[in-house]
Design a protein around this motif. Structure first.
Motif, PDB file in Angstrom:
ATOM      1  N   ALA A 165      -1.793  -0.066   8.951  1.00  0.00           N
ATOM      2  CA  ALA A 165      -1.069  -0.055   7.689  1.00  0.00           C
ATOM      3  C   ALA A 165      -0.260   1.272   7.606  1.00  0.00           C
ATOM      4  N   GLY A 219      -1.699  -4.554   7.151  1.00  0.00           N
ATOM      5  CA  GLY A 219      -2.887  -3.749   7.980  1.00  0.00           C
ATOM      6  C   GLY A 219      -3.880  -5.062   8.362  1.00  0.00           C
ATOM      7  N   ARG A 220      -4.038  -6.101   7.383  1.00  0.00           N
ATOM      8  CA  ARG A 220      -4.994  -7.128   7.628  1.00  0.00           C
ATOM      9  C   ARG A 220      -4.560  -8.040   8.732  1.00  0.00           C
ATOM     10  N   SER A 273       3.242   1.308   8.949  1.00  0.00           N
ATOM     11  CA  SER A 273       4.197   0.803   8.236  1.00  0.00           C
ATOM     12  C   SER A 273       4.886   1.730   6.950  1.00  0.00           C
ATOM     13  N   ALA A 297       3.588   1.613   3.476  1.00  0.00           N
ATOM     14  CA  ALA A 297       2.108   2.243   3.130  1.00  0.00           C
ATOM     15  C   ALA A 297       2.417   3.727   2.840  1.00  0.00           C
ATOM     16  N   LEU A 351      -0.393   5.292   0.599  1.00  0.00           N
ATOM     17  CA  LEU A 351      -1.553   4.953   1.061  1.00  0.00           C
ATOM     18  C   LEU A 351      -2.629   6.159   0.964  1.00  0.00           C
ATOM     19  N   PRO A 399      -7.467  -1.552  10.176  1.00  0.00           N
ATOM     20  CA  PRO A 399      -6.579  -1.948   9.219  1.00  0.00           C
ATOM     21  C   PRO A 399      -5.903  -0.730   8.546  1.00  0.00           C
ATOM     22  N   ILE A 430      -2.815  -1.801   1.733  1.00  0.00           N
ATOM     23  CA  ILE A 430      -3.057  -2.148   3.347  1.00  0.00           C
ATOM     24  C   ILE A 430      -2.751  -3.676   3.236  1.00  0.00           C
ATOM     25  N   GLU A 431      -3.086  -4.682   2.779  1.00  0.00           N
ATOM     26  CA  GLU A 431      -2.586  -6.080   2.909  1.00  0.00           C
ATOM     27  C   GLU A 431      -1.161  -6.126   2.954  1.00  0.00           C
ATOM     28  N   GLU A 432      -0.674  -5.504   1.794  1.00  0.00           N
ATOM     29  CA  GLU A 432       0.885  -5.716   1.726  1.00  0.00           C
ATOM     30  C   GLU A 432       1.330  -5.108   2.852  1.00  0.00           C
ATOM     31  N   ALA A 433       1.086  -3.898   3.588  1.00  0.00           N
ATOM     32  CA  ALA A 433       1.508  -3.155   4.714  1.00  0.00           C
ATOM     33  C   ALA A 433       1.178  -3.854   6.052  1.00  0.00           C
TER      34      ALA A 433
END
Lengths: 351, 351
Positions: free
Chosen positions: A276, A307-308, A279, A282, A285, A272, A302-305
């Motif tokens: 991310a 990665g999840r 992107s 990130a 990050l 993840p 990470i979720e926003e970018a």
């Protein structure tokens, strides 16, 4: 159990509900293999045998019966199902099952030392409970016992070639994983998703592939079937590791038994994070990852970018590949269904 | 070189001078095996391969060519001579030679961690130079490579059974040795000379026996010859360990590379100590052994109580047994002479 999210494009990879049979399959295989595994461990030096039994969750330090449950026994189940899928009695896969469980236990003991992980299945890791030197020794003993078990089995040199190839890949994957910690988040020295896949295939996939392939080989499967099952198990292993990465960041500590955001605080190069980092969203990050106490913000970014999402998609792709390999391989129908069910079960852990 | 003292009762066991040929035999075998050993190590992960090369004395940390010499290569020589003694070309023993040298390197790496030994052949031990986790990993990789090498050799499952039995004994001997440190000097919990013999046979003898037996097996020797050579190698190993114990107390640090009285200061349960403790003359010995800074007095008392003499006599008995086993086994004459010469050479180290 919450199902893993599915997508419209690949609905079959992660069914809404794992087949009810998988836990029963796991239990049946554990019960089938347990006497032989216990007998093998009983041949060890008594002190080493206690460390082995502790690591299997059979006893506490000192030898009293364990209160905590042991592992699921995924590898032994794969070995038994591999033999059955080859048309043999599941008992033909027992030496393979014992060998891969011993290798798995060995690798957990030594990996916990290398990674400095003090806890395993909610108990002190063996090196914490017994000391580093004894844990090194116990791992060596389990490794030697695995080779001895397979050398004494009727599988011949082919079986030992499969196991030794898996061992080599396992160690290589662990070496990559350790070295990832020394690499930067960005720039030409960064860890690429392709390097991650190779690491995960070695560290997690090689032994899962070996388990089902070795079971099939002892069950008399022809070489192309053995190879296809090995490849399917490796794909399962990569998916398994990817899902582990998701759980290591967003999993419920009450369920995973691991600290919240643990992988982020240890600055692990999980998929993840790697996804991310690719992107533009990130950009902040790396700074967050390097700041102690900002793991929650890092997880959100990470979720926003993406990665999840990217990690789950990647896991799904490997599961699809594993299922496709199983589907085009000539296997006994019942055990093949149980293999599919086991794959679903293993990749639909609470997220 | 000073010869090991001989007695009138067993003049043949330790000749006044080691045959001139033994160092040449060791060199010839090292040169024969080196390409295959280098090729095997080259298959490892590059980082792990550097640690392996460092442990073999081929390079320094970072990869620069080594200034220090490596080991003598006793085990690889035994494997090559085993094949030749079976009437085969020495090259038939190369996979055995590679496998046993890899296992030996693995065991040194892990034993140094377990024993906390910071120095090996006058250089930092691998765990000191690279870290404990990486040294655990490198040992595992060498172990896996040994199994892989032999699984790919034409020897079949019999060869792997020999190796895995030796590995099991090796780990068991190391476990005993580690547990000896927790036992008292006297009373019912004391370590007996018989327990010492079993430990030394496992820790040192099993791999020496395996080396020559495995070489012979790959050279096509019948099973009784393989078994006799295994037993001879095990006796050699016990003698080797006994002499190591004498050197660990009375050896010249400039020659042994070990600190003076090191084994006494580490309170090791070596044979000279165990033998002396059985004598009424050594009543004060436990107190001396437990007093830091009184190692020289302890060494003198052990000698006075007959510990040194008893250890050399014990070594001589095991050497006699090894020679008797070789003598009654049908072996090719030239290689058998070289085996005898090697045995003499190995047990006539400076004392």
């Amino acid at each position: 159990m919450t199902a893993l999210p599915t997508t419209a494009t690949a609905p079959s990879a992660f069914p809404a509900q794992a087949p009810a049979a998988a836990p029963d399959v796991l239990l049946r295989c554990r019960e089938l293999v347990r006497p032989a595994l216990g007998e093998a461990v009983g041949r060890l030096h008594p002190w080493v045998a206690e460390m082995a039994a502790y690591s299997f969750g059979w006893c506490e330090v000192g030898g009293a019966p364990a209160a905590a449950p042991g592992g699921k026994g995924v590898r032994q189940a794969l070995a038994v199902l591999g033999a059955e899928a080859a048309g043999a009695d599941g008992r033909a896969g027992i030496p393979a099952a014992v060998a891969v469980e011993l290798v798995h236990a060995f690798s957990l003991l030594h990996d916990d030392i290398m990674d400095g992980d003090a806890t395993r299945r909610r108990r002190p890791a063996v090196w914490k409970a017994y000391g580093t030197g004894p844990a090194v020794l116990a791992g060596d003993a389990l490794f030697a016992l695995a080779v001895e078990t397979l050398a004494a089995a009727p599988g011949g040199p082919e079986a030992l070639r499969l196991l030794s190839a898996a061992l080599a890949d396992l160690v290589r994957g662990q070496a990559d994983d350790l070295l990832f910690t020394t690499r930067p988040w960005g720039g030409p020295q960064r860890v690429t998703p392709e390097e991650y896949r190779r690491m995960a295939e070695g560290k997690t996939g090689a032994l899962l592939g070996c388990a089902v392939a070795l079971g099939a080989a002892l069950g008399g499967a022809p070489e192309p079937v053995v190879t296809a099952l090995d490849r399917a198990g490796r794909r399962l292993g990569i998916a398994f590791q990817l899902i582990d990465d998701v759980l290591g960041i967003w999993g419920d500590p009450a369920v995973t038994g691991k600290p919240v955001h643990g992988d982020l605080r240890e600055r692990k190069k999980t998929f993840p994070v790697l996804a991310a980092l690719g992107s533009p969203a990130a950009r902040r990050l790396p700074a967050l990852l390097d700041s102690p106490g900002r793991a929650a913000q890092a997880a959100a970014l990470i979720e926003e970018a993406g990665g999840r999402t990217a990690t789950l998609a990647e896991a799904r792709a490997h599961m699809d590949a594993a299922r496709a390999l199983l589907a085009k391989t000539p296997l006994a129908a019942g055990p093949a269904d149980e293999l599919h069910g086991l794959l679903d079960h293993l990749t639909s852990r609470n997220l």
